[in-house]
Every structure is written in structure tokens, then in C-alpha cells.
Motif scaffolding. Sequence first.
Motif, PDB file in Angstrom:
ATOM      1  N   GLY A   1      -4.822  10.502   4.596  1.00 34.92           N
ATOM      2  CA  GLY A   1      -4.505  10.260   3.181  1.00 34.92           C
ATOM      3  C   GLY A   1      -4.497  11.595   2.460  1.00 34.92           C
TER       4      GLY A   1
ATOM      5  N   ILE B   1     -10.286  12.675   1.656  1.00 38.53           N
ATOM      6  CA  ILE B   1     -10.765  12.815   0.274  1.00 38.53           C
ATOM      7  C   ILE B   1      -9.908  11.932  -0.630  1.00 38.53           C
ATOM      8  CG2 ILE B   1     -11.247  14.480  -1.576  1.00 38.53           C
ATOM      9  CD1 ILE B   1     -12.951  14.781   1.040  1.00 38.53           C
ATOM     10  N   PHE B   2     -10.493  10.851  -1.095  1.00 43.87           N
ATOM     11  CA  PHE B   2      -9.802   9.860  -1.943  1.00 43.87           C
ATOM     12  C   PHE B   2      -8.514   9.392  -1.261  1.00 43.87           C
ATOM     13  CE2 PHE B   2     -11.210  13.484  -4.830  1.00 43.87           C
ATOM     14  CZ  PHE B   2     -12.528  13.063  -4.863  1.00 43.87           C
TER      15      PHE B   2
ATOM     16  N   ASP C   1      -0.855   5.480   8.944  1.00 46.28           N
ATOM     17  CA  ASP C   1      -1.666   4.549   8.154  1.00 46.28           C
ATOM     18  C   ASP C   1      -3.112   4.628   8.617  1.00 46.28           C
ATOM     19  OD1 ASP C   1      -2.917   2.331   7.015  1.00 46.28           O
ATOM     20  OD2 ASP C   1      -1.154   1.048   7.255  1.00 46.28           O
ATOM     21  N   ALA C   2      -4.007   4.925   7.690  1.00 44.54           N
ATOM     22  CA  ALA C   2      -5.425   5.064   8.025  1.00 44.54           C
ATOM     23  C   ALA C   2      -6.000   3.810   8.683  1.00 44.54           C
ATOM     24  CB  ALA C   2      -6.224   5.390   6.762  1.00 44.54           C
TER      25      ALA C   2
ATOM     26  N   ASP D   1      -0.422  10.820   6.109  1.00 39.41           N
ATOM     27  CA  ASP D   1      -0.372  10.088   4.836  1.00 39.41           C
ATOM     28  C   ASP D   1       0.652   8.967   4.958  1.00 39.41           C
ATOM     29  OD1 ASP D   1      -1.396  10.884   1.779  1.00 39.41           O
ATOM     30  OD2 ASP D   1       0.351   9.561   1.837  1.00 39.41           O
TER      31      ASP D   1
ATOM     32  N   ALA E   1      -6.675   2.556   1.816  1.00 36.42           N
ATOM     33  CA  ALA E   1      -6.005   1.796   2.879  1.00 36.42           C
ATOM     34  C   ALA E   1      -6.571   0.378   2.949  1.00 36.42           C
ATOM     35  CB  ALA E   1      -6.210   2.498   4.222  1.00 36.42           C
TER      36      ALA E   1
ATOM     37  N   ASN F   1       0.842  -1.192   0.000  1.00 38.34           N
ATOM     38  CA  ASN F   1       0.000   0.000   0.000  1.00 38.34           C
ATOM     39  C   ASN F   1       0.887   1.256   0.000  1.00 38.34           C
ATOM     40  OD1 ASN F   1      -1.874   1.589   2.609  1.00 38.34           O
ATOM     41  ND2 ASN F   1      -2.382   1.679   0.458  1.00 38.34           N
TER      42      ASN F   1
HETATM   43  C1  LIG Z   1      -5.562   9.807  -4.619  1.00 38.74           C
HETATM   44  S1  LIG Z   1      -4.414  10.391  -3.430  1.00 38.74           S
HETATM   45  C2  LIG Z   1      -5.363  11.711  -2.662  1.00 38.74           C
HETATM   46  C3  LIG Z   1      -4.544  12.657  -1.862  1.00 38.74           C
HETATM   47  C4  LIG Z   1      -5.273  13.851  -1.255  1.00 38.74           C
HETATM   48  N1  LIG Z   1      -6.300  13.464  -0.316  1.00 38.74           N
HETATM   49  C5  LIG Z   1      -5.848  14.737  -2.311  1.00 38.74           C
HETATM   50  O1  LIG Z   1      -7.073  14.918  -2.348  1.00 38.74           O
HETATM   51  O2  LIG Z   1      -5.073  15.257  -3.124  1.00 38.74           O
HETATM   52  C6  LIG Z   1      -4.468   9.066  -2.235  1.00 38.74           C
HETATM   53  C7  LIG Z   1      -3.643   9.353  -1.022  1.00 38.74           C
HETATM   54  O3  LIG Z   1      -3.910   8.391  -0.005  1.00 38.74           O
HETATM   55  C8  LIG Z   1      -2.682   8.023   0.596  1.00 38.74           C
HETATM   56  N2  LIG Z   1      -2.845   6.711   1.204  1.00 38.74           N
HETATM   57  C9  LIG Z   1      -2.987   5.518   0.584  1.00 38.74           C
HETATM   58  N3  LIG Z   1      -3.102   4.536   1.488  1.00 38.74           N
HETATM   59  C10 LIG Z   1      -3.025   5.112   2.721  1.00 38.74           C
HETATM   60  C11 LIG Z   1      -3.074   4.620   4.055  1.00 38.74           C
HETATM   61  N4  LIG Z   1      -3.180   3.312   4.317  1.00 38.74           N
HETATM   62  N5  LIG Z   1      -2.983   5.499   5.060  1.00 38.74           N
HETATM   63  C12 LIG Z   1      -2.823   6.832   4.827  1.00 38.74           C
HETATM   64  N6  LIG Z   1      -2.752   7.342   3.584  1.00 38.74           N
HETATM   65  C13 LIG Z   1      -2.866   6.508   2.540  1.00 38.74           C
HETATM   66  C14 LIG Z   1      -1.707   8.072  -0.563  1.00 38.74           C
HETATM   67  O4  LIG Z   1      -0.373   8.111  -0.153  1.00 38.74           O
HETATM   68  C15 LIG Z   1      -2.153   9.324  -1.300  1.00 38.74           C
HETATM   69  O5  LIG Z   1      -1.560  10.478  -0.794  1.00 38.74           O
END
Ligand SMILES: C[S@@+](CC[C@H](N)C(=O)[O-])C[C@H]1O[C@@H](n2cnc3c(N)ncnc32)[C@H](O)[C@@H]1O
Length: 273
Positions: free
Chosen positions: A48, A114-115, A96-97, A69, A120, A9
Motif C-alpha cells: 500500500g 504505512i496507512f 492486493d495486500a 499498491d 485492504a 477497494n
Molecule cells: C493513505 S494511502 C498511503 C500511501 C502510502 N503508504 C503513503 O504513506 O503515502 C493508502 C494506500 O493504500 C493503497 N491500498 C488500499 N487498499 C489496498 C490493498 N488492498 N492492497 C494494496 N494497497 C492498497 C491505496 O491505493 C493507497 O496508495
Amino acid sequence: MSTSTTNPNKALWEKGDFTHIAQSMRDSGETLVRDLGIAPGMRVLDVGCGDGTTAVPAAQLGADVLGVDIASNLVAAGNARAREFGLDNLTFQEGDASDLKDLGDEQFDLVVSIFGAMFAPRPFDVAKELVRVTRPGGRIVMGNWIPGDPTLVAQILRISSSYSPPPPEGFVSPMTWGVEDNVIERFTAAGVPKEQVSFQKDTYTFNFPGSPPELLNEFRTYYGPTMNAFEAASANGREAELQAELDDLFNEQNRSDTATSIPATFLRVDVRH
Ligand SMILES: C[S@@+](CC[C@H](N)C(=O)[O-])C[C@H]1O[C@@H](n2cnc3c(N)ncnc32)[C@H](O)[C@@H]1O
């Protein structure tokens, strides 16, 4: 021999550089944040958060914001943006979420993802963690892409996964966060009554100064899921096919005559704690 284990991930999101995509999402991030009733002094967690598309405007409204993040490169980019904007009420840290172990219970008035948290692993743990860190009377707002939706990002993810190797057994698709019944099941398991979870369809618009193929090139070069799809497609001699499919998608969905502007529908989840 290294004994360190790789977190797939984390590796997926550190592989590229999401800041390049995030630049096309700033307008919608600001619009969304303006609608959240943020007031000075509110404690906001952005999970995230990437490089702060929503965390930066939340801090500019006067909230005390923590961005978490999993990707260390995006945490560094977020902290650089906080310094650039002179925001000493905004900090980014790794986490980690699925297990926000560095955060105490009931710390935040508003938790935004948001996305982010949708990507996670272990979605029931994600819901439990988002609820745990939110104070009673607080609120959680998620933005989640919707499976089967015909607009940009759901289609990029669908097309990308159709060229990628099958996920490992037990993998739960992030897109399940775009299904209302799944979201309700996860938050009710975390102790939130069903009536306190509401939904609305909303739109993010990707605005980019170049052409649609140039925006696609940003995804191909910097967006982990698309990078992986191109690697798998090229190993199978299907690179041109994937490129053509995505070119058609970006061109068909563009609404601008002079640059690129592509609206994408998502499910906005609002949880009252
Ligand atoms: C599509 S991007 C969106 C980023 C931001 N929220 C935005 O709107 O620009 C997805 C984000 O989720 C983070 N992410 C993925 N898995 C995660 C986890 N388990 N815990 C925390 N962050 C995570 C990624 O590193 C990335 O920054």
C-alpha cells in the motif's frame, strides 16, 4: 454489457490522486524510514506504498525495495519517481495486500505498510500475507490510524464516513487496525506469538505550503474517502455542512502561522517474525 467486476477497494483509491496528499507527508515518511535500521542490500517490501513516500527513502538508504499498491495510477506515479531519483533498486507493481499472490514466501527482511494495508479488505488475510512474505527473523512495521483519536486523519475519516452511505454488510472498518487487541488477534492467527507484537504511538506531520483550507481542498479534490463523502453530502444537500466541519478541523489543528503543519497521531505496530 461489460462482464468485468469492480473491486470497490481499488476503485476508491484510483478515484482520486493520492500523490497530491502524499506531497505533504514526505518529511514524516523519511523520518520514519530512517528509524528502521535499513542497510544496503536489505530486501524491503512496502505494501500500500502509494507513490513511494516510504519506499523512495528506503531505496535511497540502499535497500532493494518493492512497492506494491492496488491503485494502478499510484504504481505508475511511483515508478516515475523511482526513475526521477535514478533508483534502479526500487520497483512498484500492482498487488492486493489481502492476497499477495505474485510474491513468494519468506522473500523480505522488512515489510512496511504505512496507512496502506489497513485499507485492504479481509484483515486476517492481510496479516497472514504480511507474515508469509517475511523471512523468519524479519520484521513487519505497520502505521495505522486510530479510531476515536482526536487528530487530523482519524477525524477526517470519521467525519467523511458520517456523511457517506453505510458500508456493505460484513465490511470491516480499516480503523480496527488502530486497535491493539485486533492487531494482536490478527497476527497471532497468522502464527506470530503475541509477545512478538509491540506498539507505540507515533506522529506524522502534514506539511503544506498553502493555508489549511487549501490543504482541505486537496483532500476534497484528490482523496477518495473525502471525495466520496462530498458526493454523498451534495446528494443530500449537506455539502456546506461537511465543508464547514472539515474547515474547522483543519484550521483548529494547524500549528503553523505562515502555512500548514498538522500533526496526526497513529499506532505504530512492530512485528518480529
Ligand atoms: C493513505 S494511502 C498511503 C500511501 C502510502 N503508504 C503513503 O504513506 O503515502 C493508502 C494506500 O493504500 C493503497 N491500498 C488500499 N487498499 C489496498 C490493498 N488492498 N492492497 C494494496 N494497497 C492498497 C491505496 O491505493 C493507497 O496508495
